[in-house]
Design a protein around this motif. Structure first.
Motif, PDB file in Angstrom:
ATOM      1  N   SER A 175      24.497 -53.446 -41.828  1.00 38.53           N
ATOM      2  CA  SER A 175      23.937 -52.131 -41.568  1.00 38.53           C
ATOM      3  C   SER A 175      25.032 -51.085 -41.359  1.00 38.53           C
ATOM      4  O   SER A 175      24.958 -49.974 -41.906  1.00 38.53           O
ATOM      5  N   ALA A 176      26.075 -51.448 -40.582  1.00 41.95           N
ATOM      6  CA  ALA A 176      27.175 -50.521 -40.303  1.00 41.95           C
ATOM      7  C   ALA A 176      27.945 -50.198 -41.575  1.00 41.95           C
ATOM      8  O   ALA A 176      28.321 -49.041 -41.816  1.00 41.95           O
ATOM      9  N   PHE A 177      28.158 -51.215 -42.422  1.00 38.36           N
ATOM     10  CA  PHE A 177      28.896 -51.011 -43.668  1.00 38.36           C
ATOM     11  C   PHE A 177      28.096 -50.123 -44.620  1.00 38.36           C
ATOM     12  O   PHE A 177      28.655 -49.241 -45.277  1.00 38.36           O
ATOM     13  N   ALA A 178      26.784 -50.354 -44.697  1.00 35.13           N
ATOM     14  CA  ALA A 178      25.938 -49.543 -45.584  1.00 35.13           C
ATOM     15  C   ALA A 178      25.896 -48.096 -45.123  1.00 35.13           C
ATOM     16  O   ALA A 178      25.875 -47.173 -45.942  1.00 35.13           O
ATOM     17  N   ASP A 179      25.895 -47.886 -43.816  1.00 33.93           N
ATOM     18  CA  ASP A 179      25.816 -46.539 -43.261  1.00 33.93           C
ATOM     19  C   ASP A 179      27.131 -45.776 -43.388  1.00 33.93           C
ATOM     20  O   ASP A 179      27.147 -44.597 -43.742  1.00 33.93           O
ATOM     21  N   CYS A 180      28.251 -46.458 -43.112  1.00 35.00           N
ATOM     22  CA  CYS A 180      29.567 -45.805 -43.161  1.00 35.00           C
ATOM     23  C   CYS A 180      30.626 -46.869 -43.451  1.00 35.00           C
ATOM     24  O   CYS A 180      31.252 -47.417 -42.530  1.00 35.00           O
ATOM     25  N   PRO A 181      30.850 -47.192 -44.726  1.00 33.11           N
ATOM     26  CA  PRO A 181      31.751 -48.289 -45.085  1.00 33.11           C
ATOM     27  C   PRO A 181      33.212 -48.060 -44.727  1.00 33.11           C
ATOM     28  O   PRO A 181      33.968 -49.005 -44.492  1.00 33.11           O
ATOM     29  N   VAL A 182      33.624 -46.796 -44.674  1.00 33.80           N
ATOM     30  CA  VAL A 182      35.037 -46.506 -44.428  1.00 33.80           C
ATOM     31  C   VAL A 182      35.168 -45.080 -43.880  1.00 33.80           C
ATOM     32  O   VAL A 182      34.339 -44.222 -44.172  1.00 33.80           O
ATOM     33  N   ILE A 183      36.163 -44.874 -43.042  1.00 32.47           N
ATOM     34  CA  ILE A 183      36.521 -43.536 -42.583  1.00 32.47           C
ATOM     35  C   ILE A 183      37.918 -43.234 -43.100  1.00 32.47           C
ATOM     36  O   ILE A 183      38.845 -44.045 -42.907  1.00 32.47           O
ATOM     37  N   CYS A 184      38.076 -42.108 -43.789  1.00 29.68           N
ATOM     38  CA  CYS A 184      39.366 -41.741 -44.371  1.00 29.68           C
ATOM     39  C   CYS A 184      39.984 -40.575 -43.606  1.00 29.68           C
ATOM     40  O   CYS A 184      39.281 -39.667 -43.169  1.00 29.68           O
ATOM     41  N   LYS A 185      41.305 -40.632 -43.463  1.00 28.88           N
ATOM     42  CA  LYS A 185      42.038 -39.587 -42.750  1.00 28.88           C
ATOM     43  C   LYS A 185      43.257 -39.157 -43.551  1.00 28.88           C
ATOM     44  O   LYS A 185      44.026 -39.995 -44.026  1.00 28.88           O
ATOM     45  N   LEU A 186      43.433 -37.851 -43.689  1.00 26.18           N
ATOM     46  CA  LEU A 186      44.616 -37.325 -44.374  1.00 26.18           C
ATOM     47  C   LEU A 186      45.847 -37.563 -43.512  1.00 26.18           C
ATOM     48  O   LEU A 186      45.820 -37.388 -42.293  1.00 26.18           O
ATOM     49  N   THR A 187      46.913 -37.947 -44.161  1.00 24.10           N
ATOM     50  CA  THR A 187      48.174 -38.135 -43.451  1.00 24.10           C
ATOM     51  C   THR A 187      49.310 -37.672 -44.339  1.00 24.10           C
ATOM     52  O   THR A 187      49.114 -37.302 -45.487  1.00 24.10           O
ATOM     53  N   ASP A 188      50.514 -37.692 -43.813  1.00 22.14           N
ATOM     54  CA  ASP A 188      51.662 -37.149 -44.550  1.00 22.14           C
ATOM     55  C   ASP A 188      52.874 -38.041 -44.335  1.00 22.14           C
ATOM     56  O   ASP A 188      53.889 -37.615 -43.823  1.00 22.14           O
ATOM     57  N   PHE A 189      52.746 -39.301 -44.728  1.00 18.01           N
ATOM     58  CA  PHE A 189      53.858 -40.237 -44.523  1.00 18.01           C
ATOM     59  C   PHE A 189      54.641 -40.482 -45.814  1.00 18.01           C
ATOM     60  O   PHE A 189      55.183 -41.549 -46.037  1.00 18.01           O
ATOM     61  N   GLY A 190      54.709 -39.460 -46.663  1.00 11.87           N
ATOM     62  CA  GLY A 190      55.381 -39.629 -47.943  1.00 11.87           C
ATOM     63  C   GLY A 190      56.797 -39.106 -47.939  1.00 11.87           C
ATOM     64  O   GLY A 190      57.481 -39.074 -46.926  1.00 11.87           O
ATOM     65  N   GLU A 191      57.223 -38.650 -49.093  1.00 10.96           N
ATOM     66  CA  GLU A 191      58.613 -38.223 -49.262  1.00 10.96           C
ATOM     67  C   GLU A 191      58.915 -36.856 -48.652  1.00 10.96           C
ATOM     68  O   GLU A 191      60.064 -36.573 -48.319  1.00 10.96           O
ATOM     69  N   SER A 192      57.912 -36.010 -48.536  1.00 12.17           N
ATOM     70  CA  SER A 192      58.182 -34.670 -48.027  1.00 12.17           C
ATOM     71  C   SER A 192      58.377 -34.686 -46.522  1.00 12.17           C
ATOM     72  O   SER A 192      57.579 -35.258 -45.793  1.00 12.17           O
TER      73      SER A 192
END
Length: 241
Positions: A175-192
């Motif tokens: 039920s939890a997966f069907a309702d909200c399978p994943v939460i995504c967050k912007l981050t900045d851990f790249g080259e800049s």
């Protein structure tokens, strides 16, 4: 005649520059493992002993007042970006110079697998793409509304989490997966080193030097010479999108 060489006292790195910011002690981050590196310094994952959490620390190269001011400005801006779809700023360290951020990951333990993935580069996340796309759009909208742009938006800079149902099982898990399978967050851990900080400088300088980010993910107006002569805030927002 004997004389004494005067002692030159340097300003404390945290005094003034980092005033009002939460701080951490470098030695309190154990088992540090490098997960990224660039001209700015290096990015490491580690265990923060005071709260028992896994965190990410971005250690900076360089020295001098201007360098300290830039890092302090970045830290203060990150502190002000509080949103469910933006990675949370946790603190700053003066020796060595570093910023701490939360670390998010998708844990496959509830599905019977001993595996963890930290960002959207995992190809099997395709079924949850609609939810991921919505989270990225909401996070980007918040970022743009706070007069900031990302400038290096790509799957590797989008963290994924399923902490909200990590302890679930059976029907509750489904039920939890069907309702909200994943939460995504912007981050900045790249080259800049500081994409957020550079935004204001570009706009005020009316510069043509806007080539930032990762080429396969860049907007065509950046890659095609002569198509974009200067960068306004609206130009930079459009480039993110």
């Amino acid at each position: 005649m004997a004389f004494k060489i005067p002692l030159i006292r340097t300003k404390s790195l945290s005094k003034g520059y980092f005033e009002g910011l939460p701080n951490f002690v470098w030695s309190d981050v154990k088992d540090k493992d490098e997960i990224g590196k660039g001209s700015f310094g290096s990015v490491m994952k580690g265990n923060y002993i005071p709260n028992g959490k896994v965190v990410v620390v971005k250690q900076f190269f360089g020295e001098g007042d201007s360098h300290l001011r830039n890092i302090a400005k970045e830290a203060k801006m990150l502190k002000g970006l509080c949103h469910p779809n933006i990675t949370q700023f946790m603190g700053v360290c003066s020796k060595p110079l570093a910023i701490m951020m939360e670390y998010e990951y998708f844990d496959f333990t509830p599905f019977g697998l001993d595996h963890q993935i930290s960002n959207l580069t995992f190809e099997h996340f395709l079924p949850v793409f609609p939810k991921a796309a919505k989270d990225v759009a909401v996070g980007l909208t918040f970022l743009h509304s706070n007069i900031a742009v990302h400038r290096d938006l790509k799957p590797g800079n989008v963290l994924v989490s399923n902490r909200h149902y990590i302890e679930s099982s059976g029907d509750q898990l489904r039920s939890a997966f069907a309702d909200c399978p994943v939460i995504c967050k912007l981050t900045d851990f790249g080259e800049s080193r500081s994409t957020l900080l550079q935004t204001a400088a570009i706009i005020h300088a009316n510069t043509m030097n806007i080539v930032r980010g990762t080429k396969p993910d860049m907007a065509p107006e950046i890659l095609l010479e002569g198509k974009l002569h200067c960068a306004t805030m609206e130009d930079l927002k459009a480039i993110d999108i």
